[in-house]
Design an enzyme around this catalytic site. Structure first.
Site, PDB file in Angstrom:
ATOM      1  N   GLN A  26     -39.962  24.732 -84.382  1.00  0.00           N
ATOM      2  CA  GLN A  26     -39.160  25.647 -83.568  1.00  0.00           C
ATOM      3  C   GLN A  26     -39.440  27.123 -83.860  1.00  0.00           C
ATOM      4  OE1 GLN A  26     -35.435  23.153 -84.453  1.00  0.00           O
ATOM      5  NE2 GLN A  26     -35.001  23.929 -82.416  1.00  0.00           N
ATOM      6  N   HIS A 124     -38.718  17.077 -89.473  1.00  0.00           N
ATOM      7  CA  HIS A 124     -37.855  17.576 -88.393  1.00  0.00           C
ATOM      8  C   HIS A 124     -38.648  17.438 -87.089  1.00  0.00           C
ATOM      9  CE1 HIS A 124     -34.155  20.294 -87.601  1.00  0.00           C
ATOM     10  NE2 HIS A 124     -34.659  20.000 -86.414  1.00  0.00           N
ATOM     11  N   ASN A 168     -34.449  14.712 -90.567  1.00  0.00           N
ATOM     12  CA  ASN A 168     -33.420  15.366 -89.778  1.00  0.00           C
ATOM     13  C   ASN A 168     -33.108  14.506 -88.563  1.00  0.00           C
ATOM     14  OD1 ASN A 168     -31.793  17.816 -88.915  1.00  0.00           O
ATOM     15  ND2 ASN A 168     -33.080  17.498 -87.112  1.00  0.00           N
ATOM     16  N   GLU A 169     -31.872  14.024 -88.469  1.00  0.00           N
ATOM     17  CA  GLU A 169     -31.361  13.382 -87.255  1.00  0.00           C
ATOM     18  C   GLU A 169     -32.221  12.245 -86.716  1.00  0.00           C
ATOM     19  OE1 GLU A 169     -30.745  16.538 -84.412  1.00  0.00           O
ATOM     20  OE2 GLU A 169     -29.055  17.333 -85.522  1.00  0.00           O
ATOM     21  N   TYR A 297     -22.182  19.457 -83.577  1.00  0.00           N
ATOM     22  CA  TYR A 297     -22.120  20.457 -82.509  1.00  0.00           C
ATOM     23  C   TYR A 297     -20.955  20.224 -81.557  1.00  0.00           C
ATOM     24  CZ  TYR A 297     -26.684  22.064 -84.000  1.00  0.00           C
ATOM     25  OH  TYR A 297     -27.700  22.581 -84.748  1.00  0.00           O
ATOM     26  N   GLU A 352     -26.138  21.621 -90.302  1.00  0.00           N
ATOM     27  CA  GLU A 352     -26.256  22.381 -89.052  1.00  0.00           C
ATOM     28  C   GLU A 352     -24.906  22.420 -88.363  1.00  0.00           C
ATOM     29  OE1 GLU A 352     -29.224  21.060 -86.184  1.00  0.00           O
ATOM     30  OE2 GLU A 352     -30.699  20.814 -87.776  1.00  0.00           O
ATOM     31  N   TRP A 398     -26.697  26.902 -87.793  1.00  0.00           N
ATOM     32  CA  TRP A 398     -27.870  26.716 -86.941  1.00  0.00           C
ATOM     33  C   TRP A 398     -27.750  27.709 -85.802  1.00  0.00           C
ATOM     34  CZ3 TRP A 398     -32.388  24.186 -87.406  1.00  0.00           C
ATOM     35  CH2 TRP A 398     -33.242  24.314 -86.293  1.00  0.00           C
ATOM     36  N   GLU A 405     -36.025  25.725 -78.381  1.00  0.00           N
ATOM     37  CA  GLU A 405     -34.946  24.735 -78.339  1.00  0.00           C
ATOM     38  C   GLU A 405     -35.411  23.474 -77.589  1.00  0.00           C
ATOM     39  OE1 GLU A 405     -32.253  24.128 -79.933  1.00  0.00           O
ATOM     40  OE2 GLU A 405     -31.627  22.485 -78.629  1.00  0.00           O
ATOM     41  N   TRP A 406     -36.469  22.846 -78.122  1.00  0.00           N
ATOM     42  CA  TRP A 406     -36.947  21.543 -77.657  1.00  0.00           C
ATOM     43  C   TRP A 406     -37.081  21.473 -76.133  1.00  0.00           C
ATOM     44  CZ3 TRP A 406     -39.032  20.095 -81.900  1.00  0.00           C
ATOM     45  CH2 TRP A 406     -38.417  20.350 -83.116  1.00  0.00           C
TER      46      TRP A 406
HETATM   47  C1  PNW Z   1     -30.302  19.530 -83.370  1.00  0.00           C
HETATM   48  N1  PNW Z   1     -27.855  15.542 -78.915  1.00  0.00           N
HETATM   49  O1  PNW Z   1     -30.712  18.882 -82.214  1.00  0.00           O
HETATM   50  C2  PNW Z   1     -31.577  19.818 -84.138  1.00  0.00           C
HETATM   51  O2  PNW Z   1     -31.560  19.450 -85.483  1.00  0.00           O
HETATM   52  C3  PNW Z   1     -32.068  21.217 -83.980  1.00  0.00           C
HETATM   53  O3  PNW Z   1     -33.449  21.246 -84.183  1.00  0.00           O
HETATM   54  C4  PNW Z   1     -31.649  21.758 -82.633  1.00  0.00           C
HETATM   55  O4  PNW Z   1     -32.226  22.994 -82.341  1.00  0.00           O
HETATM   56  C5  PNW Z   1     -30.129  21.856 -82.651  1.00  0.00           C
HETATM   57  O5  PNW Z   1     -29.526  20.620 -83.014  1.00  0.00           O
HETATM   58  C6  PNW Z   1     -29.545  22.319 -81.317  1.00  0.00           C
HETATM   59  O6  PNW Z   1     -29.873  21.413 -80.305  1.00  0.00           O
HETATM   60  C7  PNW Z   1     -29.923  18.084 -81.429  1.00  0.00           C
HETATM   61  O7  PNW Z   1     -28.225  15.436 -77.703  1.00  0.00           O
HETATM   62  C8  PNW Z   1     -30.347  17.881 -80.126  1.00  0.00           C
HETATM   63  O8  PNW Z   1     -26.904  14.844 -79.337  1.00  0.00           O
HETATM   64  C9  PNW Z   1     -29.677  17.032 -79.304  1.00  0.00           C
HETATM   65  C10 PNW Z   1     -28.543  16.390 -79.758  1.00  0.00           C
HETATM   66  C11 PNW Z   1     -28.100  16.588 -81.071  1.00  0.00           C
HETATM   67  C12 PNW Z   1     -28.795  17.435 -81.889  1.00  0.00           C
END
Ligand code: PNW
Length: 443
Positions: A26, A124, A168-169, A297, A352, A398, A405-406
């Protein structure tokens, strides 16, 4: 507007760790000095990234890392969470790429010299593309390649790292990447998602063993994301839908770590959708961990569906961030207390938490008042969980700065520092100043 906590909060003590987080793909850029990853390939596939962008430049962190370390220091944080790009530190033949390793060594040394604790994530999402070409996370062999990468990089970095996270996740890699295909590598099949998740968890267990052997003095663990699930209507059907969604999206990744099995919803899958699990896998997966990283989040609300187990409901009138995620801090407290009841957890780090906002740079300032409010309410939600007995040792915003942002490309800004991608100029936002003030207010 400021971020404040109750006077007696343990989060106002100096030994509560505050940090900022980023991830390699990123922010790094300099794609030409590493191997291609699955995200390079995904970005090059038309229609996958909203603004058709890629990670070739991103925040040019590989070139600007020294000023970024100064920036991190200026925020007054105790720790910096970064990830290592596997395709930057390893050649195709599995030997270390010393040039890439040296980049991280100089970065870690600069952080340590300033008294900033490095929290390092080994994965990640940027899997080397050549490994994906051999099946990626659908191939059990990838778990052993990850173990080998972990062993080699951890030995190369020596005692510089305060804390290692294996992954990560895993939810995002497995579900978004292999089950619904909105993230790299863009595969879309239930059986793929479940198999990828299993191989990632297996890789986590194998790497945990390596970490405890080669880096016994660091805090070693894993980072999971949770989106707590709520029933839309308070009736048995919707409560059941929320329970199933929770099992599928959240518990699937934590239950094997502690209970050596997948949640009950696995029995509802067709045989050809279930992951292939070999004898002994759960014993490897359930290695003791020194800490659990939690990313939070938002929440999700569910109702029943005729042809699926659960169906998400859009909270039309609820407050949302610029990425469309509902702002619901109570879910953060609920999550931490319920995980604490279900599992016997090691200390938790919030690895995060943050918000996308439609920031504007005006007169060299960004007045992101809504983001300050988000941090204020969510830090207080963590404090409430601590008050009811949950052990939380630190919190990472974060993100340090706006970045790639992906699937949203550069359209969504999560930073507490603004990045002008034309000039690569960084400007600390009002939220960054408020975060610094909170950190400095500790006794
Ligand atoms: C996380 N969802 O991504 C990642 O760890 C980060 O790299 C990213 O930038 C950040 O949160 C914000 O998006 C996620 O759909 C992306 O549940 C998608 C999800 C959760 C986390």
């Amino acid at each position: 507007m400021k971020i404040s906590l109750p006077a007696q909060s343990p989060m106002l003590s100096k030994d509560f760790i505050y940090g900022v987080a980023t991830a390699s793909f990123q922010i790094e850029g300099s794609a030409d000095t590493r191997l291609p990853s699955i995200w390079d390939t995904f970005c090059a596939t038309p229609g996958k990234i909203r603004d058709n962008s890629d990670g070739k430049q991103a925040c040019e962190h590989v070139k600007l890392w020294q000023q970024d370390v100064d920036l991190i220091e200026s925020l007054g944080v105790d720790a910096y969470r970064l990830s290592i790009s596997w395709p930057r530190v390893m050649h195709k033949d599995g030997s270390l790429n010393q040039q890439g390793v040296n980049f991280y060594i100089q970065l870690l040394d600069a952080l340590i010299a300033k008294g900033i604790k490095p929290f390092v994530t080994l994965y990640h999402w940027d899997l080397p593309q050549h490994i994906e070409d051999d099946g990626g996370w659908l191939n059990r062999e990838t778990a052993y390649l990850f173990e080998d990468y972990a062993k080699k990089i951890v030995q190369a970095l020596g005692d510089r790292v305060y804390s290692y996270a294996t992954f990560n996740e895993p939810f995002c890699s497995a579900f978004l990447g292999y089950e619904v295909g909105i993230h790299a590598p863009g595969k879309a099949k239930v059986s793929y998602g479940r198999q990828a998740a299993h191989h990632i968890l297996l890789a986590h267990g194998l790497a945990m063993q390596a970490l405890q052997q080669y880096s016994p003095n660091s805090l070693n663990g894993i980072v999971l994301n949770f989106t707590p699930c709520y029933a839309n209507a308070n009736n048995a059907e919707d409560r059941n839908a929320a329970e199933l969604a929770d099992q599928y999206h959240n518990q699937w990744y934590i239950k094997p770590l502690f209970d050596k099995c997948y949640p009950d919803i696995i029995d509802k899958l067709a045989d050809d959708e279930k992951p292939q699990v070999e004898a002994g896998d759960f014993d490897i997966i359930a290695q003791p961990i020194d800490f659990l990283g939690i990313n939070f989040y938002t929440r999700a609300v569910y109702t029943t569906s005729e042809n699926e187990f659960f169906q998400q409901v859009d909270m039309v009138d609820a407050p949302k961030t610029d990425i469309g995620w509902e702002i619901y801090p109570q879910a953060f407290t609920d999550l931490l207390t319920s995980l604490n009841e279900k599992y016997s957890l090691p200390p938790i780090f919030i690895t995060e938490n943050g918000a996308a906002m439609a920031d504007k740079l005006e007169n060299n300032q960004v007045s992101d008042i809504d983001r300050i409010e988000y941090y204020h309410s969510h830090l207080n939600a963590v404090n409430n969980a601590i008050s009811s007995g949950v052990t939380v040792a630190g919190y990472f915003a974060w993100s340090l700065m706006d970045n790639f942002e992906w699937a949203e490309g550069y359209l969504k800004r999560f930073g507490i520092v603004y990045v002008d991608y034309q000039t690569q100029q960084r400007t600390v936002k009002a939220s960054g100043l408020a975060y610094r003030d909170l950190i400095n207010a500790r006794s």
